[in-house]
Enzyme design. Structure first.
Site, mmCIF file in Angstrom:
data_model
loop_
_atom_site.group_PDB
_atom_site.id
_atom_site.type_symbol
_atom_site.label_atom_id
_atom_site.label_comp_id
_atom_site.label_asym_id
_atom_site.label_seq_id
_atom_site.Cartn_x
_atom_site.Cartn_y
_atom_site.Cartn_z
ATOM 1 N N SER A 36 12.607 5.996 -6.015
ATOM 2 C CA SER A 36 12.769 7.118 -5.082
ATOM 3 C C SER A 36 13.003 6.539 -3.689
ATOM 4 C CB SER A 36 11.483 7.948 -5.063
ATOM 5 O OG SER A 36 11.475 8.875 -3.999
ATOM 6 N N TYR A 96 2.184 9.191 -5.005
ATOM 7 C CA TYR A 96 3.607 9.075 -5.363
ATOM 8 C C TYR A 96 4.246 7.899 -4.624
ATOM 9 C CZ TYR A 96 8.382 10.772 -6.347
ATOM 10 O OH TYR A 96 9.680 10.899 -6.765
#
Ligand code: NAD
Length: 260
Positions: free
Chosen positions: A142, A155
C-alpha cells in the site's frame, strides 16, 4: 512437470485480489482463488472465471489469520496443479482508531492477515519455486507501506513490515530465478471503498464528486482513484519475463501520493 503456470492469489473473492486473479486467468495461468469462507458462491466464482477465460480456476478456503492454513493453501494448490509459480499475497483488512484506543484483537488480526500470512505462504512456496526453477512473489502492500496516516497504526505497521519482508526474501532467492516485489496502491475504488461514499456524503454534507475529491482523495494528487484493473496489470507485468530483473522493490500505483 506442468507447462501452464499456476498462480495463487490470497483474498481474491473481491476487489484487487479478484481483478488480479481474473487477469492471470485471462493470461491462461491456472488460478487459485482464496478467502476464509467456503460457500457455494465462492466455488461458483471460480467456475465463472474458468468458463469466461477457458482457464483452470479453483477456489481453496484458507483463513489467512492462521499460519497452518496459509501453508496448507500452498500445499493444496501444488497438489492440484503440480507447483506454484506465482504467489500473490493480497489478503488484507483495515481498522481505524487512535493507537491508545486501538483494540488489541484488531491489531493482532491486521498483523496476522496483512503481514504474517505472507511469511507463511512465502515460506511454503519457495521450496516449490526452487524445484520448478523459478517463480514470482508479489506482495500487495500500500502507499501505507511507505508513508503513514493517523489512526491506522496496525495497517501502517503491517504494510511497512511487508516492504521489509519483500526486500529480505528478494535477497534470499535472487540466485534461484525467483523475484519478490511489492505493489503499493493508493486509494482504489473497490466495493469496500464504494460503500463508504454515501456515509461520507452525509457526514460532510457534500455531493459524491466533492467527497471523492476533497475527502477520500485528499492526498492523491491526480484526484482519481487507481482502478483494480491497473493494479492487476501491474501484477501481470511483475509476473512476466520483462520483469525478471525487477527484484526487491515496489511499484507505486498511487496517483503521486508518495511523491509528496
Ligand atoms: P477487499 O475487502 O475488497 O478484499 C479483501 C479480500 O481479502 C476479500 O476477498 C476477503 O474475503 C479476503 N480476506 C479478508 N480476510 C481474510 C482472511 N482472514 N483470510 C483469507 N482472505 C481474507 O479489499 P481490497 O480493497 O481489494 O484490498 C486488497 C488488498 O489491497 C489488501 O491487502 C489491502 O490492504 C490492499 N490495498 C487496498 C487499497 C484500496 O484502496 N482498496 C489501497 C492500498 C492497498
Amino acid at each position: 512437470m506442468t507447462t501452464t503456470r499456476t498462480a495463487i492469489v490470497t483474498g481474491s473473492t473481491s476487489g484487487i485480489g479478484l481483478a488480479i486473479a481474473e487477469a492471470f486467468a485471462r493470461d491462461g495461468l491456472n488460478v487459485v482463488l482464496n478467502s476464509f469462507s467456503d460457500t457455494p458462491a465462492d466455488h461458483a466464482l471460480a467456475e465463472k472465471l474458468a468458463k469466461e477465460h477457458k482457464a483452470a480456476v479453483v477456489y481453496i478456503k484458507a483463513d489467512m489469520s492462521k499460519g497452518a492454513e496459509c501453508r496448507d493453501l500452498v500445499a493444496k494448490a501444488a497438489e492440484r496443479f503440480g507447483s506454484v509459480d506465482v504467489l500473490v499475497n493480497n489478503a488484507g483488512i483495515q481498522h481505524v482508531a487512535p493507537v491508545d484506543e486501538f483494540p488489541s484483537e484488531k491489531w493482532d488480526a491486521i498483523i496476522a492477515i496483512n503481514l504474517t500470512s505472507a511469511f507463511h505462504t512465502t515460506a511454503a512456496a519457495i521450496p516449490l519455486m526452487k524445484k520448478a526453477g523459478g517463480g514470482r512473489i508479489i506482495n500487495v502492500a500500500s502507499a501505507h507501506g511507505l508513508v503513514a496516516s493517523a489512526y491506522k497504526s496496525a495497517y501502517v505497521s503491517a504494510k511497512h513490515g511487508i516492504m521489509g519482508l519483500t526486500k529480505t526474501v528478494a535477497l534470499e532467492v535472487a540466485r534461484e530465478k525467483i523475484t519478490c516485489n511489492a505493489i503499493c496502491p493508493g486509494y482504489v475504488l473497490t466495493p469496500l471503498v464504494e460503500v463508504q461514499i454515501p456515509d461520507q456524503m452525509k457526514a460532510h454534507n457534500m455531493d459524491r464528486e466533492t467527497v471523492i475529491r476533497e475527502v477520500m482523495l485528499d492526498r492523491q494528487p491526480t484526484k482519481e482513484f487507481a482502478t483494480v484493473e491497473q493494479i492487476a496489470a501491474t501484477a501481470v507485468f511483475l509476473a512476466s519475463p520483462a520483469a525478471a530483473q525487477v527484484n526487491g522493490t515496489h511499484i507505486s500505483v498511487d496517483g503521486g501520493w508518495t511523491a509528496q
